[in-house]
Design a protein around this motif. Structure first.
Motif, mmCIF file in Angstrom:
data_model
loop_
_atom_site.group_PDB
_atom_site.id
_atom_site.type_symbol
_atom_site.label_atom_id
_atom_site.label_comp_id
_atom_site.label_asym_id
_atom_site.label_seq_id
_atom_site.Cartn_x
_atom_site.Cartn_y
_atom_site.Cartn_z
ATOM 1 N N THR A 46 45.504 32.385 35.095
ATOM 2 C CA THR A 46 45.433 33.500 34.145
ATOM 3 C C THR A 46 44.000 33.724 33.666
ATOM 4 O O THR A 46 43.597 34.863 33.421
ATOM 5 N N LEU A 48 41.129 33.124 35.409
ATOM 6 C CA LEU A 48 40.350 33.772 36.466
ATOM 7 C C LEU A 48 40.724 35.238 36.605
ATOM 8 O O LEU A 48 39.858 36.112 36.713
ATOM 9 N N LEU A 49 42.014 35.525 36.604
ATOM 10 C CA LEU A 49 42.462 36.893 36.825
ATOM 11 C C LEU A 49 42.270 37.780 35.602
ATOM 12 O O LEU A 49 42.233 39.005 35.724
ATOM 13 N N ARG A 51 39.584 38.046 34.063
ATOM 14 C CA ARG A 51 38.254 38.615 34.270
ATOM 15 C C ARG A 51 38.213 39.566 35.459
ATOM 16 O O ARG A 51 37.223 40.271 35.650
ATOM 17 N N ALA A 52 39.272 39.591 36.244
ATOM 18 C CA ALA A 52 39.315 40.454 37.421
ATOM 19 C C ALA A 52 39.684 41.880 37.022
ATOM 20 O O ALA A 52 40.148 42.119 35.903
ATOM 21 N N PRO A 53 39.486 42.851 37.908
ATOM 22 C CA PRO A 53 39.946 44.210 37.613
ATOM 23 C C PRO A 53 41.440 44.216 37.298
ATOM 24 O O PRO A 53 42.222 43.543 37.959
ATOM 25 N N HIS A 55 42.610 43.031 34.529
ATOM 26 C CA HIS A 55 42.651 42.125 33.382
ATOM 27 C C HIS A 55 44.052 41.577 33.098
ATOM 28 O O HIS A 55 44.553 40.749 33.839
ATOM 29 N N SER A 58 46.523 41.927 35.973
ATOM 30 C CA SER A 58 46.227 40.986 37.049
ATOM 31 C C SER A 58 46.671 39.578 36.695
ATOM 32 O O SER A 58 47.233 38.855 37.536
ATOM 33 N N ALA A 59 46.431 39.169 35.438
ATOM 34 C CA ALA A 59 46.847 37.840 35.007
ATOM 35 C C ALA A 59 48.365 37.701 35.049
ATOM 36 O O ALA A 59 48.896 36.662 35.469
ATOM 37 N N GLY A 62 49.468 37.587 38.709
ATOM 38 C CA GLY A 62 49.060 36.314 39.295
ATOM 39 C C GLY A 62 49.948 35.175 38.841
ATOM 40 O O GLY A 62 50.317 34.305 39.645
#
Length: 210
Positions: A46, A48-49, A51-53, A55, A58-59, A62
């Motif tokens: 959670t 890492l994701l 911070r991914a597009p 946010h 994505s978390a 994931g």
């Protein structure tokens, strides 16, 4: 109720993921390391994701994928942990009861510490930014695993973001107590339960709730 439900969900997911991780590492027998390993893996994903597009979305996706993969691993290996719940349930119940004292005294649910040190308010604002894009941006480099996990938990119908965050804090206490059982094997069952609960509720943790 939603706070306890979110805590139960986070504990269940952590135990499932921890079992899958240790199974893939070659450990077939039950270990009380699994609660900590599982929570660590969940927060890594959670964080890492977050911070991914995407946010918060994505978390959430994931974490859902992690749970599915972990369930498949555990099912494929046909793993069972006979008797583990008998040791863990009393510890979990004791920790939850102690952590419920502030709400019982207040007579209602609420965010902790708002009138003294509203640290949770900032983290809720960051979590809301992850979820909707509104509010202040999180500080660069700050670990967002707990925030991403709260957003993912709040995606469950009936659980608000504040309830998810408090549920996560409760779950951390429960998982700490369960992990402590691994180092207390030489004790009798009653003393082991008390000692594990005390490990989960040291001064800093207890003072946060007080």
């Amino acid at each position: 109720i939603a706070t306890y439900a979110s805590a139960a969900l986070i504990c269940a997911v952590s135990l499932l993921v921890g079992r899958a991780v240790l199974s893939l590492a070659g450990r077939r027998e039950w270990s009380w390391l699994e609660p900590a390993v599982g929570l660590g893996a969940v927060l890594t994903v959670t964080g890492l994701l977050a911070r991914a597009p995407g946010h918060g979305t994505s978390a959430t996706l994931g974490l859902a994928a992690l749970v599915v993969v972990a369930a498949l691993v555990v099912w494929w290996l046909d793993y069972r942990a006979p008797g583990a719940w008998r040791e863990g349930l009393p510890v979990a119940a004791a920790v939850v009861v102690v952590l419920s004292i502030p709400f019982a005294i207040a007579g209602h649910w609420g965010l902790l510490g708002v009138g003294f040190n509203n640290d949770l308010g900032l983290h809720l604002a960051w979590a809301e930014w992850l979820r909707s894009g509104f509010g202040p941006d999180p500080e660069p480099g700050y670990p967002l695993g707990p925030h991403g996990l709260a957003v993912a938990t709040a995606a469950v119908p009936g659980i608000g973001l504040g309830q998810a965050f408090l549920g996560e804090v409760v779950a951390i206490g429960v998982l700490t107590g369960l992990t402590a059982l691994g180092g207390l094997r030489q004790m009798t069952p009653g003393r082991r339960t008390i000692a594990a609960a005390m490990v989960a509720l040291p001064y800093l943790a207890a003072s946060y709730y007080a």
